[in-house]
Design a protein around this motif. Structure first.
Motif, PDB file in Angstrom:
ATOM      1  N   LEU A 171      46.990   1.504 -60.478  1.00 44.24           N
ATOM      2  CA  LEU A 171      48.065   1.496 -59.500  1.00 44.24           C
ATOM      3  C   LEU A 171      49.271   2.177 -60.129  1.00 44.24           C
ATOM      4  N   VAL A 172      49.852   3.138 -59.427  1.00 44.12           N
ATOM      5  CA  VAL A 172      51.007   3.859 -59.965  1.00 44.12           C
ATOM      6  C   VAL A 172      52.122   3.774 -58.927  1.00 44.12           C
ATOM      7  N   ALA A 173      53.219   3.097 -59.300  1.00 42.50           N
ATOM      8  CA  ALA A 173      54.292   2.835 -58.334  1.00 42.50           C
ATOM      9  C   ALA A 173      55.586   3.472 -58.772  1.00 42.50           C
ATOM     10  N   GLY A 174      56.289   4.082 -57.823  1.00 40.42           N
ATOM     11  CA  GLY A 174      57.659   4.528 -58.038  1.00 40.42           C
ATOM     12  C   GLY A 174      58.558   3.696 -57.139  1.00 40.42           C
ATOM     13  N   GLY A 175      59.462   2.900 -57.719  1.00 39.49           N
ATOM     14  CA  GLY A 175      60.406   2.104 -56.930  1.00 39.49           C
ATOM     15  C   GLY A 175      59.700   1.193 -55.948  1.00 39.49           C
ATOM     16  N   SER A 176      60.145   1.264 -54.661  1.00 38.75           N
ATOM     17  CA  SER A 176      59.571   0.357 -53.665  1.00 38.75           C
ATOM     18  C   SER A 176      58.113   0.666 -53.362  1.00 38.75           C
ATOM     19  N   VAL A 229      52.537  12.964 -68.533  1.00 41.20           N
ATOM     20  CA  VAL A 229      51.121  13.010 -68.935  1.00 41.20           C
ATOM     21  C   VAL A 229      50.822  11.886 -69.920  1.00 41.20           C
ATOM     22  N   ALA A 230      51.735  11.707 -70.899  1.00 43.89           N
ATOM     23  CA  ALA A 230      51.480  10.697 -71.936  1.00 43.89           C
ATOM     24  C   ALA A 230      51.382   9.300 -71.317  1.00 43.89           C
ATOM     25  N   THR A 231      52.261   9.019 -70.341  1.00 45.24           N
ATOM     26  CA  THR A 231      52.234   7.690 -69.705  1.00 45.24           C
ATOM     27  C   THR A 231      50.888   7.446 -69.037  1.00 45.24           C
ATOM     28  N   LEU A 232      50.466   8.426 -68.230  1.00 44.93           N
ATOM     29  CA  LEU A 232      49.240   8.213 -67.450  1.00 44.93           C
ATOM     30  C   LEU A 232      48.007   8.267 -68.342  1.00 44.93           C
ATOM     31  N   ASN A 233      48.105   9.024 -69.423  1.00 49.13           N
ATOM     32  CA  ASN A 233      46.999   9.099 -70.382  1.00 49.13           C
ATOM     33  C   ASN A 233      46.852   7.782 -71.145  1.00 49.13           C
ATOM     34  N   SER A 234      47.992   7.239 -71.589  1.00 46.80           N
ATOM     35  CA  SER A 234      47.931   6.043 -72.444  1.00 46.80           C
ATOM     36  C   SER A 234      47.751   4.765 -71.652  1.00 46.80           C
ATOM     37  N   HIS A 235      48.317   4.698 -70.436  1.00 49.19           N
ATOM     38  CA  HIS A 235      48.337   3.416 -69.726  1.00 49.19           C
ATOM     39  C   HIS A 235      47.470   3.417 -68.469  1.00 49.19           C
ATOM     40  N   GLY A 236      46.849   4.557 -68.152  1.00 44.91           N
ATOM     41  CA  GLY A 236      45.905   4.593 -67.037  1.00 44.91           C
ATOM     42  C   GLY A 236      44.498   4.344 -67.551  1.00 44.91           C
ATOM     43  N   TRP A 237      43.511   4.625 -66.712  1.00 46.21           N
ATOM     44  CA  TRP A 237      42.112   4.571 -67.148  1.00 46.21           C
ATOM     45  C   TRP A 237      41.640   5.979 -67.454  1.00 46.21           C
ATOM     46  N   PRO A 238      40.714   6.138 -68.412  1.00 46.35           N
ATOM     47  CA  PRO A 238      40.130   7.462 -68.603  1.00 46.35           C
ATOM     48  C   PRO A 238      39.382   7.889 -67.326  1.00 46.35           C
ATOM     49  N   PRO A 239      39.419   9.168 -66.991  1.00 46.78           N
ATOM     50  CA  PRO A 239      38.713   9.633 -65.788  1.00 46.78           C
ATOM     51  C   PRO A 239      37.238   9.251 -65.798  1.00 46.78           C
ATOM     52  N   ASP A 240      36.622   9.157 -66.987  1.00 52.18           N
ATOM     53  CA  ASP A 240      35.196   8.800 -67.086  1.00 52.18           C
ATOM     54  C   ASP A 240      34.895   7.433 -66.483  1.00 52.18           C
ATOM     55  N   PHE A 241      35.902   6.574 -66.424  1.00 52.06           N
ATOM     56  CA  PHE A 241      35.688   5.239 -65.849  1.00 52.06           C
ATOM     57  C   PHE A 241      35.650   5.291 -64.317  1.00 52.06           C
ATOM     58  N   ALA A 242      35.934   6.464 -63.760  1.00 47.31           N
ATOM     59  CA  ALA A 242      35.940   6.670 -62.298  1.00 47.31           C
ATOM     60  C   ALA A 242      36.732   5.582 -61.562  1.00 47.31           C
ATOM     61  N   PRO A 243      37.989   5.366 -61.964  1.00 44.75           N
ATOM     62  CA  PRO A 243      38.762   4.313 -61.297  1.00 44.75           C
ATOM     63  C   PRO A 243      39.158   4.707 -59.878  1.00 44.75           C
ATOM     64  N   ILE A 248      49.451  15.132 -62.044  1.00 47.18           N
ATOM     65  CA  ILE A 248      49.093  14.845 -63.444  1.00 47.18           C
ATOM     66  C   ILE A 248      47.714  14.195 -63.510  1.00 47.18           C
ATOM     67  N   LEU A 249      47.460  13.252 -62.622  1.00 44.44           N
ATOM     68  CA  LEU A 249      46.166  12.549 -62.656  1.00 44.44           C
ATOM     69  C   LEU A 249      45.007  13.518 -62.446  1.00 44.44           C
ATOM     70  N   VAL A 250      45.179  14.434 -61.520  1.00 42.08           N
ATOM     71  CA  VAL A 250      44.101  15.407 -61.267  1.00 42.08           C
ATOM     72  C   VAL A 250      43.959  16.342 -62.470  1.00 42.08           C
ATOM     73  N   ALA A 251      45.110  16.747 -63.050  1.00 47.47           N
ATOM     74  CA  ALA A 251      45.048  17.616 -64.244  1.00 47.47           C
ATOM     75  C   ALA A 251      44.373  16.886 -65.405  1.00 47.47           C
ATOM     76  N   LEU A 252      44.516  15.573 -65.469  1.00 43.67           N
ATOM     77  CA  LEU A 252      43.864  14.803 -66.540  1.00 43.67           C
ATOM     78  C   LEU A 252      42.358  14.654 -66.306  1.00 43.67           C
ATOM     79  N   GLY A 253      41.901  15.030 -65.106  1.00 45.37           N
ATOM     80  CA  GLY A 253      40.460  15.001 -64.849  1.00 45.37           C
ATOM     81  C   GLY A 253      40.005  13.965 -63.843  1.00 45.37           C
ATOM     82  N   VAL A 311      42.259   5.008 -57.683  1.00 45.95           N
ATOM     83  CA  VAL A 311      43.666   5.179 -58.033  1.00 45.95           C
ATOM     84  C   VAL A 311      44.516   5.143 -56.763  1.00 45.95           C
ATOM     85  N   PHE A 312      45.596   4.391 -56.828  1.00 49.54           N
ATOM     86  CA  PHE A 312      46.537   4.302 -55.704  1.00 49.54           C
ATOM     87  C   PHE A 312      47.931   4.649 -56.233  1.00 49.54           C
ATOM     88  N   VAL A 313      48.532   5.681 -55.651  1.00 45.81           N
ATOM     89  CA  VAL A 313      49.857   6.126 -56.079  1.00 45.81           C
ATOM     90  C   VAL A 313      50.801   5.995 -54.882  1.00 45.81           C
TER      91      VAL A 313
END
Ligand SMILES: Cc1cc2nc3c(=O)[nH]c(=O)nc-3n(C[C@H](O)[C@H](O)[C@H](O)COP(=O)(O)OP(=O)(O)OC[C@H]3O[C@@H](n4cnc5c(N)ncnc54)[C@H](O)[C@@H]3O)c2cc1C
Length: 249
Positions: free
Chosen positions: A122-127, A199-213, A230-235, A215-217
């Motif tokens: 889950l990726v949230a900006g503000g509200s 990129v660093a935030t989503l890389n370190s605190h998201g799931w690796p793309p291999d886990f096929a999560p 960024i998420l799509v660029a990360l794979g 994702v809700f933004v």
């Protein structure tokens, strides 16, 4: 389980405000008693319509913050935009006993279904945290096992809605992790300066793309577009990155 947004159900009805609750200095939860509510899925929203005495009316969408245990009130959480037409009324004026017109629930794509076995990011900006909070609450209520990670971007610690509940849930709901990103001011002792989600935030605190999560933004339009790119660029598979834009730049 909950109803879906069949067009036939989308009739306007009157709800009664049963309570209001401050979440932050500029965000408020409004608890609504809705007589004919068919239930909802976490991630859905409702439309709300305010009509002035001269007949002028304004309509806005608000995500549902609450889970749906099968009965009971429905909660929305509104962030005040200083130059906004509707949100200041909802955060500053509405009080228990007021009647509000609404219709819903709406939306069949930006929803988490507990039968989905994949881990969830889950990726949230503000509200934008509001519909994601409904997912977290539903997961907690069902004691679901899918691991959830929330990355929540706020300007300052004081701007974080649901902060106490999130802390409690991280402690009590196994498999839930929450990571805050502060864009203007960090809490004392925070190990990094303020920054935007990157990129660093989503890389370190998201799931690796291999886990096929799944994702809700969700959040303001520019935030959602940046995070999704960024998420799509990360794979991450673009078809698994679901987005909800609240408006703004
Ligand atoms: C599906 C959906 C769900 C939503 N859920 C929520 C929710 O749970 N909580 C919530 O607080 N809002 C939510 N919104 C946003 C909400 O519908 C309104 O747009 C918001 O409350 C602003 O309305 P307003 O009348 O106060 O501002 P307006 O008078 O419409 O706009 C005032 C100014 O603010 C800008 N603006 C509008 N929206 C935003 C925004 N989100 N961020 C930054 N600037 C903006 C406008 O471009 C304009 O310049 C949701 C929107 C959608 C589409």
């Amino acid at each position: 389980m909950a109803g879906t947004a069949l067009p036939g159900r989308l009739i306007w009805q009157a709800a009664t405000v049963s309570a209001v609750r401050a979440e932050t200095p500029s965000a408020r939860t409004i608890v609504l008693d809705i007589p004919d509510w068919p239930g909802h899925l976490p991630g859905q929203h409702l439309d709300l319509r305010l009509t002035a005495e001269d007949g002028y009316s304004a309509q806005r969408s608000y995500s549902i913050a609450s889970d749906w245990p099968g009965a009971g009130p429905v909660e929305i959480t509104v962030q005040r935009l200083e130059d906004g037409e509707v949100s200041p009324y909802l955060t500053d004026v509405v009080e228990p006993g007021d009647r509000i017109e609404l219709r819903g629930p709406i939306g069949g794509w930006f929803v988490w279904r507990s039968a989905q076995p994949a881990p969830v990011l889950l990726v949230a900006g503000g509200s934008g945290v509001v519909p994601l909070m409904s997912m977290i609450r539903e997961r907690g209520r069902l004691r679901a096992r899918q691991p959830f990670r929330l990355i929540y971007s706020v300007r300052t610690p004081e701007d974080a809605s649901f902060a106490g509940e999130l802390r409690r849930r991280v402690r009590d709901d196994p498999g839930l992790d929450v990571h805050f990103v502060y864009t203007r001011k960090t809490p004392d002792g925070w190990p990094a300066p303020p920054k935007r989600i990157d990129v660093a935030t989503l890389n370190s605190h998201g799931w690796p793309p291999d886990f096929a999560p799944d994702v809700f933004v969700c959040g303001p339009t520019s935030f959602v577009e940046t995070a999704a790119d960024i998420l799509v660029a990360l794979g991450h598979d673009p078809s698994k990155v679901r987005t909800e834009r609240f408006g703004g730049g």
